[in-house]
Design a protein around this motif. Structure first.
Motif, PDB file in Angstrom:
ATOM      1  N   ALA A 184       0.721  -1.166   0.111  1.00 21.96           N
ATOM      2  CA  ALA A 184       0.151   0.134  -0.014  1.00 21.96           C
ATOM      3  C   ALA A 184       0.872   1.359  -0.059  1.00 21.96           C
ATOM      4  O   ALA A 184       0.465   2.317  -0.629  1.00 21.96           O
ATOM      5  N   ALA A 185       1.951   1.336   0.662  1.00 23.75           N
ATOM      6  CA  ALA A 185       2.849   2.421   0.698  1.00 23.75           C
ATOM      7  C   ALA A 185       3.475   2.514  -0.634  1.00 23.75           C
ATOM      8  O   ALA A 185       3.560   3.892  -1.075  1.00 23.75           O
ATOM      9  N   ARG A 186       4.054   1.471  -1.312  1.00 22.65           N
ATOM     10  CA  ARG A 186       4.664   1.848  -2.393  1.00 22.65           C
ATOM     11  C   ARG A 186       3.734   2.441  -3.535  1.00 22.65           C
ATOM     12  O   ARG A 186       4.048   3.136  -4.395  1.00 22.65           O
ATOM     13  N   LYS A 209      -7.321   6.929   4.068  1.00 27.47           N
ATOM     14  CA  LYS A 209      -7.846   5.563   4.458  1.00 27.47           C
ATOM     15  C   LYS A 209      -7.721   4.733   3.116  1.00 27.47           C
ATOM     16  O   LYS A 209      -7.460   3.662   2.953  1.00 27.47           O
ATOM     17  N   ALA A 210      -8.946   5.497   2.093  1.00 25.37           N
ATOM     18  CA  ALA A 210      -8.907   4.896   0.746  1.00 25.37           C
ATOM     19  C   ALA A 210      -7.834   4.370  -0.087  1.00 25.37           C
ATOM     20  O   ALA A 210      -7.908   3.568  -0.929  1.00 25.37           O
ATOM     21  N   ASP A 211      -6.708   5.383   0.145  1.00 25.38           N
ATOM     22  CA  ASP A 211      -5.632   5.219  -0.678  1.00 25.38           C
ATOM     23  C   ASP A 211      -4.525   4.123  -0.153  1.00 25.38           C
ATOM     24  O   ASP A 211      -3.542   3.878  -0.694  1.00 25.38           O
ATOM     25  N   PHE A 212      -5.008   3.467   1.088  1.00 28.56           N
ATOM     26  CA  PHE A 212      -4.177   2.619   1.752  1.00 28.56           C
ATOM     27  C   PHE A 212      -5.020   1.186   2.233  1.00 28.56           C
ATOM     28  O   PHE A 212      -5.252   1.000   3.514  1.00 28.56           O
ATOM     29  N   PRO A 213      -5.324   0.586   1.351  1.00 27.69           N
ATOM     30  CA  PRO A 213      -6.028  -0.676   1.450  1.00 27.69           C
ATOM     31  C   PRO A 213      -5.322  -1.573   2.465  1.00 27.69           C
ATOM     32  O   PRO A 213      -4.189  -1.928   2.197  1.00 27.69           O
ATOM     33  N   ARG A 260      -4.003   6.636   9.296  1.00 30.76           N
ATOM     34  CA  ARG A 260      -5.420   7.040   8.870  1.00 30.76           C
ATOM     35  C   ARG A 260      -6.399   5.896   8.979  1.00 30.76           C
ATOM     36  O   ARG A 260      -7.550   6.235   9.123  1.00 30.76           O
ATOM     37  N   HIS A 261      -6.135   4.821   9.381  1.00 23.12           N
ATOM     38  CA  HIS A 261      -7.146   3.663   9.858  1.00 23.12           C
ATOM     39  C   HIS A 261      -7.485   3.892  11.174  1.00 23.12           C
ATOM     40  O   HIS A 261      -8.578   3.335  11.564  1.00 23.12           O
ATOM     41  N   LEU A 262      -6.739   4.825  11.753  1.00 19.89           N
ATOM     42  CA  LEU A 262      -7.067   5.270  13.334  1.00 19.89           C
ATOM     43  C   LEU A 262      -7.783   6.431  13.413  1.00 19.89           C
ATOM     44  O   LEU A 262      -8.455   6.714  14.321  1.00 19.89           O
ATOM     45  N   GLY A 263      -7.396   7.255  12.481  1.00 18.44           N
ATOM     46  CA  GLY A 263      -8.053   8.877  12.828  1.00 18.44           C
ATOM     47  C   GLY A 263      -7.456   9.432  11.621  1.00 18.44           C
ATOM     48  O   GLY A 263      -6.500   9.381  10.874  1.00 18.44           O
ATOM     49  N   ASN A 264      -7.902  11.022  11.871  1.00 22.63           N
ATOM     50  CA  ASN A 264      -7.245  11.942  11.012  1.00 22.63           C
ATOM     51  C   ASN A 264      -6.084  12.784  11.279  1.00 22.63           C
ATOM     52  O   ASN A 264      -6.181  13.158  12.601  1.00 22.63           O
ATOM     53  N   PRO A 265      -4.870  12.714  10.569  1.00 24.69           N
ATOM     54  CA  PRO A 265      -3.781  13.074  11.203  1.00 24.69           C
ATOM     55  C   PRO A 265      -3.912  14.960  11.481  1.00 24.69           C
ATOM     56  O   PRO A 265      -4.500  15.523  10.521  1.00 24.69           O
ATOM     57  N   LYS A 266      -3.394  15.380  12.533  1.00 27.11           N
ATOM     58  CA  LYS A 266      -3.440  17.011  12.785  1.00 27.11           C
ATOM     59  C   LYS A 266      -2.204  17.209  12.872  1.00 27.11           C
ATOM     60  O   LYS A 266      -1.008  16.722  13.152  1.00 27.11           O
ATOM     61  N   SER A 267      -2.048  18.489  12.683  1.00 29.49           N
ATOM     62  CA  SER A 267      -0.712  19.513  12.879  1.00 29.49           C
ATOM     63  C   SER A 267      -0.050  19.520  14.223  1.00 29.49           C
ATOM     64  O   SER A 267      -0.783  19.675  15.086  1.00 29.49           O
TER      65      SER A 267
END
Length: 351
Positions: free
Chosen positions: A42-44, A58-62, A108-115
């Motif tokens: 998924a990362a590659r 999340k959708a970009d990283f199955p 992203r499977h756990l939450g939305n990243p924040k600054s």
């Protein structure tokens, strides 16, 4: 009439360190070869498509097999013991770009990243930059000093260990629910001082219209739950501002007891993070710490962790006062540090 104190907290979030350490098989989750293979794939794929690491979704990283495991881990984070450790990402064999993409994708499977700062870093680098915490604009993760037990300005904080220190730099956890219970039993007269707002320094990251400190209680009761926000050094340094409410002797005594309990090995425990370990911690029920460390001389071997601040959409309700620090109290949107000039990005080097 004095309002009655909130009752002691029960359930899996109120734990004691030695017991938790003896049950490490419950919270150390080895990644299987299949898990690692699908994370790498998924990362590659995300990198090959040219997706900005900061914008991996999340959708970009199955993650067909790891995804359900992460969903269970999120439930344990938010309603259970409050932390989990995944072990086994082969970061020694991966370039930093691949490790970063893997970490953000898992996050992203756990939450939305924040600054994590005014610069807009959704990917933080925990590394000694040769700074000292007596500078009021320096945050302690940029030093090699002990951090002391604290919370971060998000629902869940994640760490990926890339390199370990020569010695020290270990991760320590303590249940803030257990600290609340112990103060309730030992010194209930001090609890009201921790249930009232206290000034905490923003350490120079101040948006227009904000005070240079926020005022939130250490213990906040909301929706039947107790949530904690705490960083003692920043509480102390907020006293440099003339308009910050002064700490009463009783409040100082309550804070000192809080610190003493957090530092008590009967309550806390320490774990050693190895390269490839991913640790996730729920800030509202747990405080985390890092011991001081001695680093390697060679730059390529120096202690280095990546960090994420995450906002799960299924997170607990928080009291309105948290908006002073979190910007919002809406689950999935709240947390982080946003200034007018902030632009979200994921730097691959400590800056």
């Amino acid at each position: 009439m004095t309002a009655p104190l909130p009752p002691e907290m029960t359930g899996p979030s109120a734990w004691y360190g030695p017991d938790m350490l003896a049950r490490e098989q419950e919270w150390i989750l080895p990644l299987s070869p299949a898990h690692v293979a699908e994370v790498e794939q998924a990362a590659r794929a995300a990198l090959a498509q040219g997706i900005d690491i900061a914008r991996i979704g999340k959708a970009d990283f199955p993650l067909p097999t790891l995804g359900p495991v992460l969903a269970e881990a999120l439930e344990e984070l938010l309603t259970g013991r409050g932390f989990v450790l995944f072990r086994g990402l082969p970061v020694d064999d991966w370039p930093i770009e691949l490790s970063a993409a893997a970490f953000v994708g898992i996050g992203r499977h756990l939450g939305n990243p924040k600054s994590q700062n005014g610069k807009g870093h959704i990917l933080g680098h925990v590394r000694d930059l040769g700074l000292a915490s007596n500078d009021p604009n320096v945050r302690i993760y940029q030093t090699r000093e002990r951090q002391t037990f604290h919370t971060d300005s998000c629902d869940v904080v994640g760490l990926l260990c890339l390199k370990a220190a020569k010695s020290g730099g270990h991760s320590a956890l303590v249940s803030s629910m257990t600290i609340y219970n112990e103060i309730h039993r030992r010194r209930p007269d001090l609890l009201p001082h921790l249930l009232r707002p206290v000034a905490t320094d923003r350490r120079g990251e101040v948006s227009p219209g904000q005070k240079p400190f926020f005022e939130i209680p250490v213990f906040s009761v909301h929706d039947g739950l107790i949530s904690v926000i705490y960083q003692r050094q920043y509480i102390n340094s907020a006293q440099r501002f003339e308009d910050a409410p002064r700490l009463s002797p009783e409040t100082v005594e309550a804070l000192d007891l809080f610190d003493a309990l957090a530092d008590d090995p009967a309550l806390n425990f320490t774990m050693v993070l190895r390269p490839g370990d991913l640790q996730f911690v729920h800030n509202h029920t747990i405080l985390h710490d890092r011991t001081g460390f001695e680093d390697w001389e060679e730059d390529t071997k120096k202690r280095h962790l990546l960090r994420l601040w995450l906002a799960p959409e299924s997170a607990r309700a928080l009291p309105p006062a948290y908006a002073q620090r979190y910007g919002s109290v809406t689950p999935g949107e709240r947390g982080g540090i946003i200034l007018p000039e902030t632009r979200l990005h994921a730097p691959l080097t400590p800056i």
